[in-house]
Design a protein around this motif. Structure first.
Motif, PDB file in Angstrom:
ATOM      1  N   ARG B 107      28.348  43.720  43.080  1.00 36.58           N
ATOM      2  CA  ARG B 107      27.724  44.103  41.797  1.00 36.58           C
ATOM      3  C   ARG B 107      28.751  43.928  40.687  1.00 36.58           C
ATOM      4  O   ARG B 107      29.950  43.779  40.943  1.00 36.58           O
ATOM      5  N   ASN B 108      28.245  43.965  39.426  1.00 37.96           N
ATOM      6  CA  ASN B 108      29.164  43.881  38.292  1.00 37.96           C
ATOM      7  C   ASN B 108      30.008  45.144  38.195  1.00 37.96           C
ATOM      8  O   ASN B 108      29.520  46.241  38.465  1.00 37.96           O
ATOM      9  N   ALA B 109      31.255  44.984  37.796  1.00 37.50           N
ATOM     10  CA  ALA B 109      32.130  46.143  37.605  1.00 37.50           C
ATOM     11  C   ALA B 109      31.767  46.865  36.311  1.00 37.50           C
ATOM     12  O   ALA B 109      31.292  46.239  35.356  1.00 37.50           O
ATOM     13  N   THR B 110      32.019  48.164  36.275  1.00 38.74           N
ATOM     14  CA  THR B 110      31.706  48.987  35.107  1.00 38.74           C
ATOM     15  C   THR B 110      32.929  49.782  34.664  1.00 38.74           C
ATOM     16  O   THR B 110      33.952  49.808  35.348  1.00 38.74           O
ATOM     17  N   MET B 111      32.766  50.446  33.514  1.00 41.50           N
ATOM     18  CA  MET B 111      33.850  51.293  33.001  1.00 41.50           C
ATOM     19  C   MET B 111      34.137  52.450  33.960  1.00 41.50           C
ATOM     20  O   MET B 111      35.284  52.897  34.065  1.00 41.50           O
ATOM     21  N   GLU B 112      33.115  52.903  34.672  1.00 41.96           N
ATOM     22  CA  GLU B 112      33.343  53.987  35.638  1.00 41.96           C
ATOM     23  C   GLU B 112      34.276  53.500  36.763  1.00 41.96           C
ATOM     24  O   GLU B 112      35.180  54.220  37.184  1.00 41.96           O
ATOM     25  N   GLY B 132      46.653  46.967  34.591  1.00 43.72           N
ATOM     26  CA  GLY B 132      45.927  46.618  33.368  1.00 43.72           C
ATOM     27  C   GLY B 132      44.734  45.804  33.794  1.00 43.72           C
ATOM     28  O   GLY B 132      44.790  45.170  34.861  1.00 43.72           O
ATOM     29  N   ASN B 133      43.655  45.791  32.992  1.00 47.23           N
ATOM     30  CA  ASN B 133      42.454  45.006  33.357  1.00 47.23           C
ATOM     31  C   ASN B 133      42.088  45.203  34.833  1.00 47.23           C
ATOM     32  O   ASN B 133      41.835  44.223  35.533  1.00 47.23           O
ATOM     33  N   VAL B 134      42.076  46.430  35.294  1.00 46.78           N
ATOM     34  CA  VAL B 134      41.931  46.664  36.736  1.00 46.78           C
ATOM     35  C   VAL B 134      40.586  46.156  37.273  1.00 46.78           C
ATOM     36  O   VAL B 134      40.473  45.864  38.463  1.00 46.78           O
ATOM     37  N   VAL B 135      39.595  46.120  36.384  1.00 48.67           N
ATOM     38  CA  VAL B 135      38.388  45.288  36.577  1.00 48.67           C
ATOM     39  C   VAL B 135      37.905  44.901  35.194  1.00 48.67           C
ATOM     40  O   VAL B 135      38.381  45.432  34.194  1.00 48.67           O
ATOM     41  N   GLU B 136      36.949  43.996  35.108  1.00 48.52           N
ATOM     42  CA  GLU B 136      36.298  43.706  33.834  1.00 48.52           C
ATOM     43  C   GLU B 136      35.092  44.624  33.721  1.00 48.52           C
ATOM     44  O   GLU B 136      34.101  44.424  34.430  1.00 48.52           O
ATOM     45  N   PRO B 137      35.153  45.659  32.863  1.00 40.26           N
ATOM     46  CA  PRO B 137      34.022  46.586  32.757  1.00 40.26           C
ATOM     47  C   PRO B 137      32.895  45.949  31.952  1.00 40.26           C
ATOM     48  O   PRO B 137      32.883  46.005  30.724  1.00 40.26           O
TER      49      PRO B 137
END
Lengths: 475, 475
Positions: B107-112, B132-137
């Motif tokens: 699934r797409n990564a989110t801010m959570e 940094g940029n641990v995922v693209e939210p």
């Protein structure tokens, strides 16, 4: 080839050596086997009951007689192996009584498993030997098990293999069978064709079974790994340095005995030392402490001028999961990059030597292939820089259609056997993890494996010997 | 600490360096950003359009201005980090747009997810930075994403972190926020508090987005990783030596630019070079070839006297399985033993940087802990040999109840967090593989994590800045 990395300084090696000599002189080693005691007496070493105190100069002199490298012979000479120097030899796990299935179910190992593992090792392009005792086939009578096991190696592959170390008599049977295969005892005395695993009983002991085997192999000029498994925290000090000195004392004592019996006996310095899980008291092998023992042992063996054994695909996991993967890679990388020569337990082991898994075997086979590629290093031949190709491609271009690419990728890039490199969509069609892929793969490999031909006359000789011996042993 | 292993000879290093200089002088590098072109012109380098040809002496002189080590500052000074020398710094994966769940669902990564990963990194005793940029939210508007991401690092942990490298303006925003947190731009110019990741566009290019960020960070005296990812076989020659020279040319060109702008700019020599899977054309990172690039890069960086970045828990697997385990251990071991200083992507990465997995994160955290223990080596202090204890225990005894054991096992043996060391019966009660155990573990860690306090006034300043900027950017 990459250089072999050193993790110890010369001073640290010397401190281990000095501690070891103090242990051998002041504490001594217990040998529970009269013929071994007699050997030490004949070399004027101090003996009290079963305890033998070994003099520093004597040990140093005897260890010095061991060859720094030797050739182990296979029935197919293309599979002969050099033990020592820069070489590394991979083979299956050794001695596990259980099989863990893909889903984690546990059962007793059988002769069928034994044959399957030997065939998988025979088929592998990463494993150099088929090993020995690849499992304990519990469906075979213990008295004749050693004959059936060795026969499996003889017929199912033409790579090098190991013989029995279960006491003097069974060791002699292994040697007899090897002599039949290679054309006589004199032939194999010149050209060693068997190797066995001699384990000390930590701390500071050897039992009659192992000593009997050691003496039989030494007398016949066959090779042996002399290994110690110190469980730091229970059978040795809870400090790596102290456990290393205990291991070193045991291994040097064994090497000394072998050289007393037959100077020049091919021996390998072996370490399986690891730690005790202090919560449960059990052995734990899939860890950095064990990797450090392995790396240090490679260097101690270089110091003594003998080949080394250690490491493997070692894990405490019960199933071929992520833990099995990372623990096995750590222990195999540590062994391989620091110069271990002989890697028992490269493939298949689970749960600190208690179980074999065929899925784990295929995973470890892939790990072994990866490690071998890493050890090859980088080829810096001028052609590899491809300056003219780069100039032509220029900034922002690509190399996919270049002749240089078509030629070189096959040489430079290792092909994977098990690892998945697909896109997510490609992978998710089946969505199999490495364990499930490995399960399919070992079945495929077995279904397609054709054992190399064995001269029917030689086969008959070996079979007759087994029949004769079996009758005698089962009486 | 173990010594750092060298895999290249001095002659091999020199051959890479010479090839690199030839590439920079004769083929050149394309810089798609006018201000960068102007810089090179002002230093009298030959420019044709966007192509810049760099003179050997000029590059060598500029690279020489880069510091061999520097301190990166955290809001909790106990978490300050030294980049360079013998140090190694671990942190989460970077830049993945997807999350793979425990069962392999994508699934797409989110801010959570972003916040969760920062918290897990904050809680880890093996990871030194939150990255940094641990995922693209993907649920946050792209225009203000960089503000929200950096705020997550600021409030959820007091470890060092990275800033945005998405062009000059966003880089400036990161620097503004860091200035608010640390007490002004002059403070952080003296004591760098931010680091960013600058990637070249292989082969032999840099784009405007990355060059803008590079210039903003250099002007502000902040640190940067200058990294190249050559895909050997597609964006570089299908030979490791050739790809290494392309990487080296790109990285040195970037370092040169940073030093032109602000001599002494803290830079890290970065490599993520890997191979192309020739069957699919896709990137493949979990392999020995990538490990060799990493190890060679550590040594090239030492040759140039700058800290190095490379490796990580790198894998092509889509799920936290055996493959993820062995590939990640290989690439982290290779990086760590050969002296990489800054390890982006230590934890969480799946499928060649495309996805993060929280299960994989916990597995990699364990791998990181194991590698750190291996790097510690063996303590050879006299007490560790425990000669008197051994003498008392004697052959056949045990060490379990010794005082020496009780004291030393806690120091010498690393405690596992995730790895199972139970008996078969103990394990089989739940029968969980590493993936399922990791799934439970990250939820436990998150449930118990308390972010370190942040001065409310500072927090207010940062929040006000984000609000103000967001209004401006979303206009």
């Amino acid at each position: 080839m990459l250089p072999k990395f050193d993790i110890l300084t010369p001073e640290q090696i010397k401190s281990v050596h000095d501690q070891t000599m103090r242990i051998l002189e002041e504490i001594g080693i217990e040998f529970s086997y009269e013929p071994a005691i007699e050997v030490f007496k004949s070399f004027s070493q101090k003996v009290e009951g079963h305890r033998v105190y070994l003099k520093r100069e004597f040990v140093e002199e005897m260890v010095n007689k061991a060859p720094s490298k030797f050739t182990l012979h296979a029935r197919n000479p293309e599979n002969n192996l050099i033990c020592g120097g820069e070489n590394i030899i991979f083979m299956p796990g050794y001695g596990a009584p259980f099989i863990h299935e893909s889903d984690g179910t546990k059962r007793n190992a059988t002769m069928e498993d034994y044959n399957n593992i030997v065939k998988l090792a025979g088929a592998s392009k990463n494993l150099h030997m088929t090993g020995g005792n690849v499992v304990e086939p519990t469906d075979i009578d213990d008295r004749i098990r050693h004959l059936k096991m060795m026969y499996s190696h003889i017929v199912n592959s033409d790579k090098c293999f190991m013989g029995s170390a279960s006491g003097y008599e069974k060791a002699k049977d292994s040697i007899e069978m090897a002599a039949l295969l290679f054309g006589g005892k004199e032939v194999i005395k010149e050209k060693p064709a068997l190797i066995c695993l001699i384990n000390s009983v930590t701390p500071l002991k050897y039992d009659d079974r192992m000593l009997g085997a050691l003496m039989a192999y030494a007398e016949a000029g066959q090779a042996m790994v002399i290994a110690s498994l110190v469980m730091s925290g229970s059978t040795g000090p809870a400090a790596l340095a102290g456990a290393l000195a205990v291991q070193n004392a045991e291994v040097l004592a064994g090497i000394t005995l072998a050289q007393c019996i037959h100077p020049g006996t091919p021996v390998i310095y072996g370490s399986t030392s690891a730690i005790t899980d202090m919560a449960t008291g059990s052995l734990s092998i899939g860890n950095p402490e064990c990797a450090l023992f392995t790396s240090a042992s490679a260097q101690m063996a270089r110091f003594y001028g003998v080949p080394s054994r250690g490491g493997g695909g070692l894990t405490d996991a019960k199933i071929a999961d992520g833990q099995a993967g990372y623990e096995s890679m750590m222990t195999l990388m540590a062994a391989s990059t620091t110069g271990i020569n002989f890697v028992l337990h490269t493939a298949g082991i689970l749960q600190y030597f208690m179980a074999m898994s065929l899925e784990k075997f295929m995973i470890d086979d892939e790990i072994a292939g990866m490690v071998l590629r890493y050890l090859q290093g980088i080829d810096f031949d001028e052609e590899k820089f491809a300056f003219d190709v780069l100039k032509q491609v220029g900034p922002g271009g690509h190399f996919l259609t270049q002749k240089h690419t078509k030629k070189n990728h096959k040489i430079e890039f290792r092909r994977t056997d098990l690892s998945d490199r697909q896109s997510y969509d490609g992978w998710s069609k089946e969505g199999l993890d490495a364990n499930k892929r490995a399960n399919k793969r070992w079945q495929d490999v077995l279904a397609n494996y054709v054992p190399p031909e064995l001269d029917p006359q030689v086969n008959q000789l070996v079979e007759d010997f087994i029949e004769m011996k079996s009758k005698e042993l089962l009486k």
